[in-house]
Write an enzyme that holds these catalytic residues in place. Structure first.
Site, mmCIF file in Angstrom:
data_model
loop_
_atom_site.group_PDB
_atom_site.id
_atom_site.type_symbol
_atom_site.label_atom_id
_atom_site.label_comp_id
_atom_site.label_asym_id
_atom_site.label_seq_id
_atom_site.Cartn_x
_atom_site.Cartn_y
_atom_site.Cartn_z
ATOM 1 N N CYS A 1 3.074 5.251 -2.830
ATOM 2 C CA CYS A 1 4.088 5.450 -4.050
ATOM 3 C C CYS A 1 3.909 3.794 -4.805
ATOM 4 O O CYS A 1 3.770 4.001 -5.941
ATOM 5 C CB CYS A 1 5.258 5.273 -3.271
ATOM 6 N N GLY B 1 0.876 -1.237 0.206
ATOM 7 C CA GLY B 1 0.019 0.082 -0.011
ATOM 8 C C GLY B 1 0.983 1.247 0.117
ATOM 9 O O GLY B 1 2.027 1.160 -0.467
HETATM 10 C C1 UGA Z 1 8.639 3.184 -1.235
HETATM 11 C C2 UGA Z 1 10.105 2.716 -1.715
HETATM 12 O O1 UGA Z 1 10.393 1.530 -0.657
HETATM 13 C C3 UGA Z 1 10.849 3.944 -1.587
HETATM 14 O O2 UGA Z 1 12.274 3.439 -1.892
HETATM 15 C C4 UGA Z 1 10.393 5.193 -2.509
HETATM 16 O O3 UGA Z 1 11.085 6.314 -2.196
HETATM 17 C C5 UGA Z 1 9.025 5.366 -1.912
HETATM 18 O O4 UGA Z 1 8.218 4.353 -2.051
HETATM 19 C C6 UGA Z 1 8.517 6.462 -3.030
HETATM 20 O O5 UGA Z 1 8.341 6.229 -4.241
HETATM 21 O O6 UGA Z 1 8.183 7.624 -2.762
HETATM 22 P P1 UGA Z 1 7.047 3.591 1.098
HETATM 23 O O7 UGA Z 1 5.956 3.532 -0.070
HETATM 24 O O8 UGA Z 1 7.398 4.584 2.104
HETATM 25 O O9 UGA Z 1 8.352 3.561 0.131
HETATM 26 O O10 UGA Z 1 7.206 2.297 2.023
HETATM 27 P P2 UGA Z 1 7.892 0.759 1.920
HETATM 28 O O11 UGA Z 1 8.521 0.802 3.182
HETATM 29 O O12 UGA Z 1 8.732 0.383 0.651
HETATM 30 O O13 UGA Z 1 6.416 -0.232 1.734
HETATM 31 C C7 UGA Z 1 5.475 -0.247 0.888
HETATM 32 C C8 UGA Z 1 4.425 -1.198 1.037
HETATM 33 O O14 UGA Z 1 5.028 -2.504 0.929
HETATM 34 C C9 UGA Z 1 3.735 -0.940 2.278
HETATM 35 O O15 UGA Z 1 2.337 -1.235 2.170
HETATM 36 C C10 UGA Z 1 4.486 -2.594 3.132
HETATM 37 O O16 UGA Z 1 3.536 -2.703 4.080
HETATM 38 C C11 UGA Z 1 4.621 -3.352 1.926
HETATM 39 N N1 UGA Z 1 5.682 -4.375 2.223
HETATM 40 C C12 UGA Z 1 6.909 -3.979 2.255
HETATM 41 C C13 UGA Z 1 5.311 -5.633 2.321
HETATM 42 O O17 UGA Z 1 4.165 -6.128 2.182
HETATM 43 N N2 UGA Z 1 6.220 -6.620 2.322
HETATM 44 C C14 UGA Z 1 7.698 -6.297 2.476
HETATM 45 O O18 UGA Z 1 8.508 -7.178 2.682
HETATM 46 C C15 UGA Z 1 8.052 -4.951 2.451
#
Ligand code: UGA
Length: 430
Positions: free
Chosen positions: A258, A255
């Site tokens: 981004c 979610g």
């Molecule tokens: C993401 C990217 O990781 C950043 O590098 C990028 O700069 C940013 O988008 C952007 O384009 O601005 P972000 O959306 O803050 O960052 O969050 P993440 O920690 O990457 O998580 C994204 C989603 O993936 C979350 O819903 C999280 O719960 C999910 N996720 C993450 C999983 O379901 N499993 C995982 O192992 C990791």
């Protein structure tokens, strides 16, 4: 250097504060007056760990200022960074109107030789349009570059201070020299490429990570059907150095503001380019339907949602943020309400999970504490891995001689421990 950062969302405020901490004079600009009024007072209008402290420190040093006026922020700027939002349209493509309007406002005020850097995530095919918009309204010679951002919400300050890499999108040696100098203190690898490649690095990185999560989510679907445990599978696969065990814990789908937006845009790009077998469009569709599919699975295990009281823990899209954009709770709570459940939501930071106009909203209540949300609930559903949830002793809310379910949508809890607390454990891919 004098820097103007246009747009004061996560990227804009964090970038502005970090550049100021390197001794630059920085203006953060936004057209949202309430936001700028708060920032001027040293208040960050969203929750982001460590950001407010850094912001106040730099304001006290008089290196960081905020304004709604382009004529205040732009004329002295050596570098103007455009970091405004690029939300999705219904079609999947981005709405570029904020970038266009920032270009129009900035251009007439640029000093000779200023560098305009697009930091917002925009498809490569639009770069020429932004360059032309600037050109049309500018009265001086300026330079154009792109610099995509890779920070994550929840760790924005640390990610900006210690990035894995800095990508500079420019083919102009004079621009590259200035931007390399600006980023020397970060001590990170510098990747210098064309503006188009820089934007593709951003889209491909986010989509690859989203793909990795999607892959493991579908593997977890298969595991459930064949008697395997996805965590054991990850453990075994992760030892292969080409794969690794990082960044692919399963759940109800990715979610935030981004991944969903960027994968949708890449799907749209592939469609526009008439590429067959659109992996990105498929990924979006799977991710969107996943919460409902999983809730149907859970329904079979708990024996129906009708009449149940469900505590939903975690309303933000991930821990350490109050951002609820495309959070699992946004689909889970309406689904539960539609299927006859009463829902109590709780989150350490995020509020407003359910709009009052939503169908059956009368059956939703936001609880002030984790205890209040869970007390007497038939089912506890943990959607987000907030540390507070992992530290909570759930035996204190177990009710003797009643079957209570514990849905661990992040596989964060030890099933045996949950059983000892008195709950029937349900995880993902087990
Ligand atoms: C993401 C990217 O990781 C950043 O590098 C990028 O700069 C940013 O988008 C952007 O384009 O601005 P972000 O959306 O803050 O960052 O969050 P993440 O920690 O990457 O998580 C994204 C989603 O993936 C979350 O819903 C999280 O719960 C999910 N996720 C993450 C999983 O379901 N499993 C995982 O192992 C990791």
């Amino acid at each position: 250097m004098n820097i103007a950062v246009i747009g004061t969302g996560f990227v804009g405020v964090t970038t502005a504060a970090v550049y100021a901490s390197h001794g630059h004079a920085v203006y953060g600009l936004d057209i949202d007056e309430a936001k700028i009024a708060a920032l001027k007072e040293g208040t960050v209008p969203f929750f982001e760990p460590d950001l407010e402290e850094l912001l106040q420190e730099q304001q006290q040093e008089r290196r960081l200022h905020f304004t709604t006026s382009y004529t205040v922020a732009v004329p002295d700027a050596d570098i103007v960074m455009i970091a405004v939002g690029t939300p999705s349209k219904q079609s999947g493509e981005i709405n570029d109107s904020y970038v266009v309007s920032a270009c129009e406002s900035v251009a007439p005020l640029l000093k000779t030789g200023a560098i305009v850097v697009i930091k917002s995530t925009v498809p490569p095919v639009l770069l020429e349009k932004f360059r032309a918009t600037l050109q049309e309204h500018a009265q001086t010679e300026f330079y154009f570059a792109t610099m995509p951002e890779f920070l994550k919400e929840g760790t924005a300050v640390a990610d900006t201070q210690h990035p894995d890499r800095i990508v500079i999108g420019s083919t102009d040696a004079a621009v590259v020299e200035v931007l390399e100098k600006l980023h020397e203190p970060f001590a990170a690898p510098l990747v210098v490429v064309s503006p188009e490649s820089a934007q593709m690095i951003k889209y491909a990185s986010n989509s690859y990570l989203a793909q990795r999560i999607t892959f493991i989510n579908q593997i977890s679907d298969v595991c459930e059907k064949v008697g395997a445990d996805v965590d054991e599978v990850i453990g075994g696969m992760g030892l292969d150095k080409r794969i690794g065990s990082h960044y692919w814990y399963p759940g109800l789908g990715y979610g935030g503001s981004c991944f969903p937006k960027d994968v949708r845009e890449l799907g749209h790009m592939a469609e526009e380019l008439h590429l067959d077998h659109n992996l990105f469009a498929w990924t979006t569709s799977y991710n969107q339907t996943r919460p409902a599919l999983k809730l149907q699975d859970f329904e079979n295990q708990v024996g129906g949602w009708e009449g149940m009281t469900v505590a939903v823990l975690g309303l933000s899209f991930k821990p350490n943020t109050d951002d609820t954009r495309e959070a699992p709770a946004q689909s889970v709570i309406p689904f539960l309400l539609d299927h006859g459940a009463t829902v109590r939501g709780y989150d350490p930071k995020a509020k407003h999970a359910v709009s009052q106009t939503q169908k059956n909203a009368a059956h939703y209540r936001q609880s002030p504490t984790i205890e209040k949300a869970c007390q007497g609930a038939d089912c506890i559903m943990v959607l987000i891995e907030w540390p507070e949830f992992l530290q909570f002793d759930f035996s204190s809310v177990a009710v003797a001689e009643t079957e209570q379910f514990f849905i661990d949508a992040r596989n964060q809890f030890d099933p045996e421990q949950v059983g000892d607390w008195g709950f029937t454990y349900i995880g993902i891919g087990k």
